[in-house]
Design a protein around this motif. Structure first.
Motif, PDB file in Angstrom:
ATOM      1  N   SER A  38       0.857  -1.182   0.000  1.00  0.00           N
ATOM      2  CA  SER A  38       0.000   0.000   0.000  1.00  0.00           C
ATOM      3  C   SER A  38       0.891   1.230   0.000  1.00  0.00           C
ATOM      4  O   SER A  38       2.041   1.180   0.418  1.00  0.00           O
ATOM      5  N   GLY A  39       0.365   2.317  -0.514  1.00  0.00           N
ATOM      6  CA  GLY A  39       1.135   3.552  -0.579  1.00  0.00           C
ATOM      7  C   GLY A  39       0.263   4.741  -0.275  1.00  0.00           C
ATOM      8  O   GLY A  39      -0.958   4.692  -0.430  1.00  0.00           O
ATOM      9  N   ASP A  40       0.906   5.813   0.154  1.00  0.00           N
ATOM     10  CA  ASP A  40       0.164   6.965   0.629  1.00  0.00           C
ATOM     11  C   ASP A  40       1.016   8.215   0.468  1.00  0.00           C
ATOM     12  O   ASP A  40       2.241   8.159   0.565  1.00  0.00           O
ATOM     13  N   MET A  41       0.354   9.314   0.220  1.00  0.00           N
ATOM     14  CA  MET A  41       1.005  10.617   0.234  1.00  0.00           C
ATOM     15  C   MET A  41       0.391  11.386   1.410  1.00  0.00           C
ATOM     16  O   MET A  41      -0.633  12.056   1.259  1.00  0.00           O
ATOM     17  N   PRO A  42       0.983  11.245   2.612  1.00  0.00           N
ATOM     18  CA  PRO A  42       0.358  11.748   3.833  1.00  0.00           C
ATOM     19  C   PRO A  42      -0.053  13.219   3.809  1.00  0.00           C
ATOM     20  O   PRO A  42      -1.100  13.572   4.340  1.00  0.00           O
ATOM     21  N   GLU A  43       0.746  14.066   3.200  1.00  0.00           N
ATOM     22  CA  GLU A  43       0.428  15.497   3.214  1.00  0.00           C
ATOM     23  C   GLU A  43      -0.710  15.860   2.257  1.00  0.00           C
ATOM     24  O   GLU A  43      -1.254  16.950   2.339  1.00  0.00           O
ATOM     25  N   HIS A  44      -1.053  14.943   1.348  1.00  0.00           N
ATOM     26  CA  HIS A  44      -2.116  15.222   0.384  1.00  0.00           C
ATOM     27  C   HIS A  44      -3.345  14.352   0.595  1.00  0.00           C
ATOM     28  O   HIS A  44      -4.374  14.584  -0.033  1.00  0.00           O
ATOM     29  N   GLY A  45      -3.230  13.324   1.426  1.00  0.00           N
ATOM     30  CA  GLY A  45      -4.377  12.495   1.757  1.00  0.00           C
ATOM     31  C   GLY A  45      -4.843  11.568   0.644  1.00  0.00           C
ATOM     32  O   GLY A  45      -6.021  11.255   0.565  1.00  0.00           O
ATOM     33  N   HIS A  46      -3.932  11.138  -0.215  1.00  0.00           N
ATOM     34  CA  HIS A  46      -4.329  10.181  -1.246  1.00  0.00           C
ATOM     35  C   HIS A  46      -3.279   9.092  -1.376  1.00  0.00           C
ATOM     36  O   HIS A  46      -2.144   9.238  -0.937  1.00  0.00           O
ATOM     37  N   GLY A  47      -3.700   8.006  -1.986  1.00  0.00           N
ATOM     38  CA  GLY A  47      -2.819   6.862  -2.152  1.00  0.00           C
ATOM     39  C   GLY A  47      -2.181   6.823  -3.520  1.00  0.00           C
ATOM     40  O   GLY A  47      -2.172   7.820  -4.261  1.00  0.00           O
ATOM     41  N   LEU A  48      -1.678   5.661  -3.855  1.00  0.00           N
ATOM     42  CA  LEU A  48      -1.024   5.446  -5.144  1.00  0.00           C
ATOM     43  C   LEU A  48      -2.058   5.418  -6.274  1.00  0.00           C
ATOM     44  O   LEU A  48      -3.185   4.976  -6.064  1.00  0.00           O
ATOM     45  N   TRP A  76       6.164  10.453   0.143  1.00  0.00           N
ATOM     46  CA  TRP A  76       5.358   9.251  -0.033  1.00  0.00           C
ATOM     47  C   TRP A  76       5.751   8.228   1.030  1.00  0.00           C
ATOM     48  O   TRP A  76       6.896   8.188   1.457  1.00  0.00           O
ATOM     49  N   THR A  77       4.796   7.396   1.407  1.00  0.00           N
ATOM     50  CA  THR A  77       5.101   6.216   2.214  1.00  0.00           C
ATOM     51  C   THR A  77       4.668   4.986   1.432  1.00  0.00           C
ATOM     52  O   THR A  77       3.652   5.006   0.731  1.00  0.00           O
ATOM     53  N   VAL A  78       5.452   3.934   1.514  1.00  0.00           N
ATOM     54  CA  VAL A  78       5.108   2.643   0.923  1.00  0.00           C
ATOM     55  C   VAL A  78       5.193   1.615   2.040  1.00  0.00           C
ATOM     56  O   VAL A  78       6.234   1.484   2.692  1.00  0.00           O
ATOM     57  N   THR A  79       4.086   0.907   2.276  1.00  0.00           N
ATOM     58  CA  THR A  79       4.038  -0.105   3.326  1.00  0.00           C
ATOM     59  C   THR A  79       4.011  -1.489   2.693  1.00  0.00           C
ATOM     60  O   THR A  79       3.227  -1.751   1.780  1.00  0.00           O
ATOM     61  N   VAL A  80       4.894  -2.342   3.187  1.00  0.00           N
ATOM     62  CA  VAL A  80       5.001  -3.727   2.726  1.00  0.00           C
ATOM     63  C   VAL A  80       4.564  -4.602   3.905  1.00  0.00           C
ATOM     64  O   VAL A  80       5.193  -4.582   4.960  1.00  0.00           O
ATOM     65  N   ALA A  81       3.464  -5.344   3.717  1.00  0.00           N
ATOM     66  CA  ALA A  81       2.944  -6.245   4.755  1.00  0.00           C
ATOM     67  C   ALA A  81       3.194  -7.680   4.311  1.00  0.00           C
ATOM     68  O   ALA A  81       2.796  -8.077   3.219  1.00  0.00           O
ATOM     69  N   VAL A  82       3.866  -8.446   5.166  1.00  0.00           N
ATOM     70  CA  VAL A  82       4.289  -9.805   4.832  1.00  0.00           C
ATOM     71  C   VAL A  82       3.601 -10.797   5.768  1.00  0.00           C
ATOM     72  O   VAL A  82       3.595 -10.601   6.986  1.00  0.00           O
ATOM     73  N   THR A  83       3.049 -11.851   5.170  1.00  0.00           N
ATOM     74  CA  THR A  83       2.509 -12.968   5.941  1.00  0.00           C
ATOM     75  C   THR A  83       3.201 -14.232   5.454  1.00  0.00           C
ATOM     76  O   THR A  83       3.214 -14.515   4.255  1.00  0.00           O
ATOM     77  N   ALA A  84       3.787 -14.967   6.389  1.00  0.00           N
ATOM     78  CA  ALA A  84       4.451 -16.244   6.082  1.00  0.00           C
ATOM     79  C   ALA A  84       4.058 -17.224   7.179  1.00  0.00           C
ATOM     80  O   ALA A  84       4.482 -17.071   8.328  1.00  0.00           O
ATOM     81  N   GLY A  85       3.230 -18.193   6.808  1.00  0.00           N
ATOM     82  CA  GLY A  85       2.711 -19.111   7.824  1.00  0.00           C
ATOM     83  C   GLY A  85       1.883 -18.338   8.827  1.00  0.00           C
ATOM     84  O   GLY A  85       1.008 -17.565   8.454  1.00  0.00           O
ATOM     85  N   SER A  86       2.173 -18.500  10.110  1.00  0.00           N
ATOM     86  CA  SER A  86       1.430 -17.781  11.146  1.00  0.00           C
ATOM     87  C   SER A  86       2.097 -16.464  11.539  1.00  0.00           C
ATOM     88  O   SER A  86       1.621 -15.762  12.424  1.00  0.00           O
ATOM     89  N   GLN A  87       3.193 -16.133  10.870  1.00  0.00           N
ATOM     90  CA  GLN A  87       3.949 -14.919  11.196  1.00  0.00           C
ATOM     91  C   GLN A  87       3.549 -13.762  10.287  1.00  0.00           C
ATOM     92  O   GLN A  87       3.321 -13.958   9.087  1.00  0.00           O
ATOM     93  N   GLN A  88       3.489 -12.571  10.856  1.00  0.00           N
ATOM     94  CA  GLN A  88       3.199 -11.359  10.094  1.00  0.00           C
ATOM     95  C   GLN A  88       4.160 -10.262  10.503  1.00  0.00           C
ATOM     96  O   GLN A  88       4.561 -10.179  11.665  1.00  0.00           O
TER      97      GLN A  88
END
Length: 98
Positions: A38-48, A76-88
């Motif tokens: 996911s991505g975001d431009m915090p100062e403008h309030g919109h995403g990618l 900009w911020t870019v968030t990388v969310a990872v799920t592997a098995g039961s780990q996040q």
């Protein structure tokens, strides 16, 4: 979690590919992970303007992210969310594009 852009410097309105590397705390590669972006431009309030996604697992904890695009300069911020098995886990990267 780390990233390495294939295109440098990062430019606005260019579709980008990044190599994501996902390792455990003891520096072992994470394989078979599900990764959400996911991505975001915090100062403008919109995403990618695109829906970037991991399109391939390259081995040794590396994944190919495609379809990332920034449509304007700034923070900009870019968030990388990872799920592997039961780990996040997740990491948020801050980028400032000229």
């Amino acid at each position: 979690i780390s990233y390495a852009p294939e295109e440098t410097p990062l430019e606005i309105n260019q579709t980008l590919r990044w190599r994501l590397t996902v390792m455990t705390a003891d520096n072992q590669p994470v394989t078979g992970a599900t990764i959400a972006i996911s991505g975001d431009m915090p100062e403008h309030g919109h995403g990618l303007p695109t829906a970037p996604a991991v399109t391939a697992e390259l081995g040794n904890g590396d994944y190919l992210l495609e379809g990332l695009r920034f449509q304007m300069p700034g923070w900009w911020t870019v968030t990388v969310a990872v799920t592997a098995g039961s780990q996040q886990d997740r990491a948020t990267f801050n980028l400032v594009l000229p």
